[in-house]
Design an enzyme around this catalytic site. Structure first.
Site, mmCIF file in Angstrom:
data_model
loop_
_atom_site.group_PDB
_atom_site.id
_atom_site.type_symbol
_atom_site.label_atom_id
_atom_site.label_comp_id
_atom_site.label_asym_id
_atom_site.label_seq_id
_atom_site.Cartn_x
_atom_site.Cartn_y
_atom_site.Cartn_z
ATOM 1 N N CYS A 1 0.854 -1.196 0.000
ATOM 2 C CA CYS A 1 0.000 0.000 0.000
ATOM 3 C C CYS A 1 0.884 1.238 0.000
ATOM 4 O O CYS A 1 1.370 1.664 1.038
ATOM 5 C CB CYS A 1 -0.928 0.021 1.206
ATOM 6 S SG CYS A 1 -1.964 1.492 1.279
ATOM 7 N N GLU B 1 -5.541 -7.989 -0.954
ATOM 8 C CA GLU B 1 -5.299 -8.122 0.498
ATOM 9 C C GLU B 1 -4.252 -7.118 0.931
ATOM 10 O O GLU B 1 -3.304 -6.829 0.186
ATOM 11 C CB GLU B 1 -4.842 -9.548 0.798
ATOM 12 C CG GLU B 1 -4.557 -9.838 2.267
ATOM 13 C CD GLU B 1 -3.076 -9.755 2.615
ATOM 14 O OE1 GLU B 1 -2.740 -9.852 3.815
ATOM 15 O OE2 GLU B 1 -2.252 -9.584 1.689
ATOM 16 N N ARG C 1 -4.565 -12.196 13.258
ATOM 17 C CA ARG C 1 -3.917 -11.549 12.120
ATOM 18 C C ARG C 1 -4.996 -10.856 11.287
ATOM 19 O O ARG C 1 -5.436 -11.350 10.247
ATOM 20 C CB ARG C 1 -3.160 -12.579 11.286
ATOM 21 C CG ARG C 1 -2.329 -11.982 10.152
ATOM 22 C CD ARG C 1 -1.635 -13.073 9.352
ATOM 23 N NE ARG C 1 -0.807 -12.539 8.291
ATOM 24 C CZ ARG C 1 0.432 -12.106 8.431
ATOM 25 N NH1 ARG C 1 0.993 -12.123 9.621
ATOM 26 N NH2 ARG C 1 1.126 -11.640 7.411
ATOM 27 N N ARG D 1 -6.554 -8.674 8.611
ATOM 28 C CA ARG D 1 -6.151 -8.155 7.317
ATOM 29 C C ARG D 1 -7.371 -7.619 6.583
ATOM 30 O O ARG D 1 -8.506 -8.065 6.802
ATOM 31 C CB ARG D 1 -5.475 -9.238 6.467
ATOM 32 C CG ARG D 1 -4.080 -9.599 6.941
ATOM 33 C CD ARG D 1 -3.131 -8.407 6.831
ATOM 34 N NE ARG D 1 -1.767 -8.721 7.160
ATOM 35 C CZ ARG D 1 -1.221 -8.610 8.367
ATOM 36 N NH1 ARG D 1 -1.976 -8.226 9.401
ATOM 37 N NH2 ARG D 1 0.052 -8.871 8.574
#
Length: 458
Positions: free
Chosen positions: A80, A118, A169, A171
């Protein structure tokens, strides 16, 4: 490789060691393109999936260049990069120079029926709201049915029988279906919501991961200094519980929990002597006051502990401690991370997110780090998955950069269920639906066989 009546094709961008490939191939998908710029990760990918993805997406998908073939599902765990806020109305030009722009070039060239992206949890946070909005707007401009709100999901929310793992986790998943005629909702709900689908409240690392049978996994031992630091804070935890119990016996009040705020031994001063500079951020000033108050209440005990363990000689980051283990009696009963912000302790029911730097979780009851094989299981990879002869540090890094297989499996299945009406309108969409909805309930049922077949070149 062409589609068959019971499969779909996929492109695997920013492929890493193949987390997306694991889920998509377990569903029955057939790869037509993969790309990964990191040589070490590409070698592991080749060992397990039978071909090397080594390459650069900026060379394969660019102005005047399209080396990515047509495919049915595009998967990308893309970095990103920030977009310019000054360009909020500049459309595709705003993404130029970011890797998302290369994804858009592929989408515009082939319009794959399904896209699954993702990224880290922060992409859905307030600091990156603009970047997320640009991504959504560009997908919609390309004819895709996509939710304004991304799916946020963690594998620890899934039961083991659906591919879940004791791994916190979170995401962000952005899922989209090609809908050029605009037949779907203008703003559909996200494919999944960030809530638990488990009936049991707690995981068992021993049984559900599972931990390696050998308690002393090779290469995972703690150093003498690490044992010394943990022993010191273990003693502090024992001391605090003794102080709390003495307080409860004296006052008749319920037993208080241990402090949940970060403990900074460098900030232990009497409240009357506390001086906080005016420019100190509010969050830090709050922690300084809490540490000073705690120290004032227990000065004699804290001073004796500090001297007993020689804490002044610890590195700065090991003079800090974060207790998030609730009612655990000892630090050695917990799972830990040796972080730059301090030693963080959590209950041994699940593990914090693997990261691509040196914060491999410590399994307190085993007095060692998580092994590479255990870390691979944590990401949903089968024991037959190989990392070759590379160093454990490289394996931890790759797994920390990877995507959890069970999370991908769940999100993709729920996405095609949401967009079933859209996908049914085309032969390719119907093939995707059939393949995914008729697959086993968990990738674990087939993944080991899929990996072994790929390793044999089948």
């Amino acid at each position: 490789m062409s589609s068959t009546a019971s499969s779909f094709t996929f492109a695997d961008l920013f492929a890493g060691i193949g987390g997306f490939a694991a889920a998509l191939r377990a569903f029955g998908g057939m790869p037509v393109y993969s790309v990964e710029v990191d040589e070490a990760a590409a070698r592991v990918y080749e060992l397990n999936w039978g071909h090397s993805p080594l390459g650069d997406i900026t060379a394969d998908a660019n102005d005047g260049v399209m080396n990515v073939p047509a495919h049915d599902i595009l998967a990308a765990g893309f970095p990103c990069q920030p977009f310019s806020k000054s360009g909020a109305q500049r459309g595709m030009d705003e993404t130029r120079g970011t890797l998302f722009w290369n994804i858009l070039k592929i989408i515009d060239a082939h319009h794959p029926p399904v896209v699954i992206l993702e990224n880290v949890r922060n992409l859905a946070g307030p600091r990156h709201r603009h970047e997320l909005q640009v991504i959504i707007e560009q997908l919609r401009a390309a004819g895709y049915h996509v939710s304004e709100e991304p799916s946020v999901f963690s594998p620890h929310l899934l039961p083991l029988e659906l591919g879940g793992r004791p791994h916190v986790r979170e995401r962000v998943f952005i899922t989209a279906s090609y809908d050029p005629d605009g037949m779907g909702d203008l703003d559909p709900p996200p494919a999944v919501t960030n809530r638990s689908l488990r009936e049991a409240e707690e995981w068992s690392l021993e049984a559900d991961l599972p931990l390696d049978p050998d308690p002393h996994a090779a290469g995972c031992d703690l150093s003498a200094d690490e044992v010394r630091w943990i022993n010191a804070w273990d003693d502090w935890v024992t001391m605090m519980w003794c102080l709390r119990r003495a307080e409860a016996a004296r006052t008749g009040d319920p037993l208080r929990k241990l402090p949940g705020f970060p403990i900074w031994s460098d900030a232990w001063v009497l409240l009357d002597n506390l001086e906080i500079p005016a420019e100190t951020p509010a969050w830090k000033a709050n922690f300084l006051r809490k540490n000073a108050a705690l120290y004032t209440d227990h000065k004699a005990e804290f001073d004796a502990w500090y001297q007993r363990h020689g804490v002044a000689g610890f590195p700065v980051s090991r003079r800090k401690f974060e207790w998030q283990a609730q009612s655990a009696e000892r630090l050695w009963d917990c799972v830990m991370q040796l972080r730059p912000s301090g030693i963080r302790a959590k209950r041994p029911t699940h593990l914090p997110a693997l990261v691509a730097i040196t914060q491999t979780p410590v399994i307190g009851p085993r007095k060692r780090r998580l092994s590479p094989r255990e870390a691979a299981r944590l990401q949903g990879l089968p024991d037959g998955f190989t990392f070759g002869e590379q160093a454990a540090a490289a394996t931890y890094k790759q797994l920390g950069n990877g995507v959890n297989v069970g999370a991908v499996w769940h999100v993709l299945r729920e996405h095609v269920r949401r967009d079933e009406a859209i996908l049914k309108r085309t032969p390719t969409g119907r093939r995707i639906l059939q393949t995914i909805l008729e697959a086993p309930t968990s990738p674990d049922e087939v993944l080991d066989d899929v990996v072994r077949a790929s390793q044999r070149g089948q």
